[in-house]
Design an enzyme around this catalytic site. Structure first.
Site, PDB file in Angstrom:
ATOM      1  N   THR A 158       0.815  -1.393  -0.070  1.00 64.32           N
ATOM      2  CA  THR A 158       0.085   0.028  -0.063  1.00 64.32           C
ATOM      3  C   THR A 158       0.849   1.278   0.121  1.00 64.32           C
ATOM      4  O   THR A 158       1.370   1.698  -1.143  1.00 64.32           O
ATOM      5  CB  THR A 158      -0.876  -0.136   1.213  1.00 64.32           C
ATOM      6  OG1 THR A 158      -0.345  -0.105   2.333  1.00 64.32           O
ATOM      7  CG2 THR A 158      -1.777  -1.192   1.112  1.00 64.32           C
ATOM      8  N   LYS A 184       3.631  -6.748   4.217  1.00 56.23           N
ATOM      9  CA  LYS A 184       3.590  -5.173   4.031  1.00 56.23           C
ATOM     10  C   LYS A 184       3.487  -4.507   5.101  1.00 56.23           C
ATOM     11  O   LYS A 184       2.759  -5.001   6.289  1.00 56.23           O
ATOM     12  CB  LYS A 184       2.349  -5.044   3.057  1.00 56.23           C
ATOM     13  CG  LYS A 184       1.001  -5.323   3.668  1.00 56.23           C
ATOM     14  CD  LYS A 184      -0.192  -4.391   3.022  1.00 56.23           C
ATOM     15  CE  LYS A 184      -0.027  -3.162   3.292  1.00 56.23           C
ATOM     16  NZ  LYS A 184      -0.611  -2.437   4.517  1.00 56.23           N
ATOM     17  N   THR A 195      -0.876  -0.917   7.529  1.00 57.47           N
ATOM     18  CA  THR A 195      -1.564  -1.903   8.421  1.00 57.47           C
ATOM     19  C   THR A 195      -0.507  -2.878   8.196  1.00 57.47           C
ATOM     20  O   THR A 195       0.178  -2.893   6.976  1.00 57.47           O
ATOM     21  CB  THR A 195      -2.899  -2.295   8.039  1.00 57.47           C
ATOM     22  OG1 THR A 195      -3.739  -2.360   9.172  1.00 57.47           O
ATOM     23  CG2 THR A 195      -2.814  -4.205   7.661  1.00 57.47           C
ATOM     24  N   GLU A 285       6.978   4.999   7.438  1.00 53.15           N
ATOM     25  CA  GLU A 285       6.486   6.110   6.799  1.00 53.15           C
ATOM     26  C   GLU A 285       7.514   7.159   7.046  1.00 53.15           C
ATOM     27  O   GLU A 285       7.678   7.537   8.188  1.00 53.15           O
ATOM     28  CB  GLU A 285       5.090   6.610   7.086  1.00 53.15           C
ATOM     29  CG  GLU A 285       4.229   5.721   6.506  1.00 53.15           C
ATOM     30  CD  GLU A 285       2.670   5.785   7.082  1.00 53.15           C
ATOM     31  OE1 GLU A 285       2.587   6.285   7.961  1.00 53.15           O
ATOM     32  OE2 GLU A 285       1.947   5.374   6.352  1.00 53.15           O
ATOM     33  N   ASN A 408       1.252  11.431   6.521  1.00 53.36           N
ATOM     34  CA  ASN A 408      -0.149  11.151   7.190  1.00 53.36           C
ATOM     35  C   ASN A 408      -1.216  12.231   7.435  1.00 53.36           C
ATOM     36  O   ASN A 408      -2.148  12.083   7.727  1.00 53.36           O
ATOM     37  CB  ASN A 408       0.358  10.431   8.591  1.00 53.36           C
ATOM     38  CG  ASN A 408       0.627   8.991   8.539  1.00 53.36           C
ATOM     39  OD1 ASN A 408       0.147   8.329   8.125  1.00 53.36           O
ATOM     40  ND2 ASN A 408       2.172   8.882   8.909  1.00 53.36           N
ATOM     41  N   SER A 413      -6.458  13.388   1.227  1.00 53.70           N
ATOM     42  CA  SER A 413      -6.645  14.331   0.133  1.00 53.70           C
ATOM     43  C   SER A 413      -6.253  13.967  -1.231  1.00 53.70           C
ATOM     44  O   SER A 413      -5.623  13.024  -1.447  1.00 53.70           O
ATOM     45  CB  SER A 413      -6.190  15.775   0.525  1.00 53.70           C
ATOM     46  OG  SER A 413      -4.854  15.580   0.721  1.00 53.70           O
TER      47      SER A 413
END
Lengths: 413, 413
Positions: A158, A184, A195, A285, A408, A413
């Protein structure tokens, strides 16, 4: 989504061998995005045993609840994973979606719904239109192939910036068995996604209760010892499938977790889980650095792990590391806030091999220059010795960067 | 350090009245920075009663340990606060520094060292050279003046972008009493600085044990209900001083916490503590939005507070708010990870007055447009109803922005 591949991505990937009895196929189902694979099935031959561990969230996703119900049966014929939608916090509609998927999957492999396992990752709270991809499962099962592991790792990504797959072999009795795993992650939960999902398969003949014991124990020092942002997904899923095909090559059936023949397999599985877990952390991230936090001398192993997680989850520790700042004062702070037994004046702290604090104060030989040079590395090891007991634990995390906030703060958006 | 004043700074400040029996002076001691006030004394007349609450860190600073030792005496004549150095994790040198400061402070006011209170805020792990400012205390005590509250609020600032001071009055028996308070904060711990310090003084005649009860209870719904980054300082200190000067104007001596005459004072103190705590949150490092999180329908008040803090401390919730993203899925995640009793299919969530989720799924009337418009405000209220009990709690936090990472990733350089 972040376009650039993490600087901590693996430099080399393994060739993934076949796991006898397991076949894989992927598809573009268009669940959320176009032009991107978002559906994966793993098909297992009859007789495949299964184990799983799932999120501890009190608000788990519908697929997690579905898997928990089927797990006691101990048998698996098919795993269906979609990305783009987590089917979490979707109430009755969520249960309907798992029912539709499970029915189609069971039909496609000619098995009972009790041998179907499901996982979904993506946005929370949006109903998952299972009808839009359930009809694809028959074709996927038909064209599933044993050599598609890398493809599978890609299909479940993802916000991941690189695919995660690992392989290992181990002796089991007189035979060599294979263990393949994919994962993942990225944030612990996240975007139109993220997740943690991981699926491991082996051709070893191991009974489900033993598999479960191996997986539960193996998780404590691997997937349950990594943290990106302390946030726990509604959907975290780790499953282990054993097709038993190696029995034909002479591997003995293992039905007792204490069987001494299991030792090499246990170690190899631990390695696979640890490598996958670290690949998840290294793709955290915005991550620019991998951080290993070891706590020794704690009152107990449990206490050591709590303190290690307090350090690994501290935003102030993580931002200091992002800033390449040898700010051991924040490590002291994180030890102090953990609420676990600690004696300030017995604390010692190392960054790598550099002892920065000793007996509750700055090390007399402390060199800011030396410590700062160490902080420029992309793998940082922090060690804290509490000096009050023999408990120890290691956990892994990544730094907290502006990119984490950007990823995050902007994703929907 | 961030140069710009927080957009959430107060639009107006109060005129600070005098608190009879309390006098203040500040100085530039050059503890770390030049050209900046970094030393503050508050001098109290004889007979001043005192109460305090301190960090729960297992690695508290030397001044926190010093104050804890003196607190049972219940009397205060002088408070000495320095910024630039926290005197934390400084071992024996830390105790030596508090001893030197206390001795000089006691001498300056002609009192015993048991009536001295100290606080330090700034970098951790650097020895504090108390000798460099202890000689200033005599002069400071001499020129202390009753109208220097605003100056005091300025002198204790570290990464704060604005000074924090609040005043209130209350009836106590037939007299009106004054309550003045100042605070500093920013990150819960931080830079060459930050940590939460707050000092409140009143002319009410209230005995120390009653003050302590008022302060401990008052903290639960104010300072202990705010969080910037979940990190707990080694130095957090909140003290309440009562000079008793209002007794001369007819205020009765309060020696019983159950005295009904105390009700208006209790309320006014609660307001002062809440306003100060919110000013700290609104100046959170990098904060652009104030966030109020209310949990209702929990199993107990304690459970409600834990869930509220799980939401308020979640990096994913906080980055979503920074991104003005009505991402209630992350709120569900944070409820789920709190480990407290919750039933997913009974959950309801509001952003302001907009119900975004109901009975465990997206509200049928959910409008992304309406929710997104709400998120543009600079004060965001999130409410979660668990539907399983009567426990409720409210906590406050701020959003997590790139500026937070910049401030905390760069500060020591």
């Amino acid at each position: 989504m972040s376009a650039a591949v993490s600087p901590l991505a693996p430099k080399r990937y393994p060739e993934m061998p076949v796991v006898g009895g397991a076949r894989i196929a992927t598809a573009e189902a268009g669940i959320k995005y176009k032009g991107r694979k978002d559906l994966m099935v793993m098909v297992f031959d009859e007789g495949t045993e299964v184990a799983g561990v799932f999120t501890r969230s009190r608000c788990p996703s519908a697929p997690v609840e579905f898997c928990r119900r089927n797990l006691p049966g101990g048998r698996a014929r098919i795993l269906v994973v979609n990305s783009g939608n987590a089917n979490a916090f979707t109430g009755r509609k969520g249960r309907d979606a798992t029912a539709i998927t499970a029915e189609a999957a069971a039909k496609a492999v000619g098995a009972g719904e009790g041998e179907v396992f499901l996982a979904s990752t993506g946005v929370i709270g949006e109903p998952l239109a299972a009808g839009s991809f359930a009809h694809l499962l028959g074709d996927l099962v038909e064209r599933a192939a044993p050599d598609s592991w890398e493809e599978a790792a890609h299909a479940i990504m993802t916000t991941d910036t690189y695919p995660k797959f690992v392989t290992a072999t181990a002796r089991l009795g007189g035979a060599e068995v294979v263990i393949n795993g994919i994962a993942k992650g990225a944030g612990m939960i996240a975007p139109d996604m993220a997740t943690m999902l991981s699926f491991v398969a082996t051709d070893a003949p191991i009974a489900a209760p033993v598999l479960q014991e191996l997986l539960s124990r193996g998780t404590a020092k691997t997937f349950n010892a990594v943290t990106v942002d302390s946030d726990t997904s509604t959907s975290d899923t780790l499953m282990l499938f054993a097709t038993a095909k190696a029995a034909a090559r002479g591997a003995p059936w293992i039905t007792d977790a204490k069987d001494p023949a299991l030792a090499p397999f246990r170690r190899a599985l631990g390695q696979v889980l640890k490598k996958l877990a670290l690949q998840v952390v290294r793709d955290g991230e915005g991550a620019r650095k991998q951080v290993e936090v070891t706590v020794t001398g704690a009152k107990s192993a449990r206490s050591a792990k709590r303190i290690a997680l307090s350090i690994a989850n501290s935003p102030l520790v993580k931002t200091a590391i992002a800033g390449e700042d040898a700010n051991w004062g924040r490590v002291v702070m994180a030890v102090g806030k953990a609420g676990e037994p600690a004696e300030r004046d017995l604390l010692a702290i190392w960054f790598g091999d550099i002892r920065v604090a000793h007996e509750g104060e700055r090390d007399p030989d402390y060199s800011e220059e030396q410590a700062s040079a160490y902080m420029k590395r992309d793998e940082i090891a922090i060690r804290v010795d509490l000096g009050i007991g023999r408990g120890k634990a290691t956990v892994w995390t990544c730094d907290l960067t502006k990119e984490y906030v950007a990823i995050n703060g902007d994703y929907r958006s």
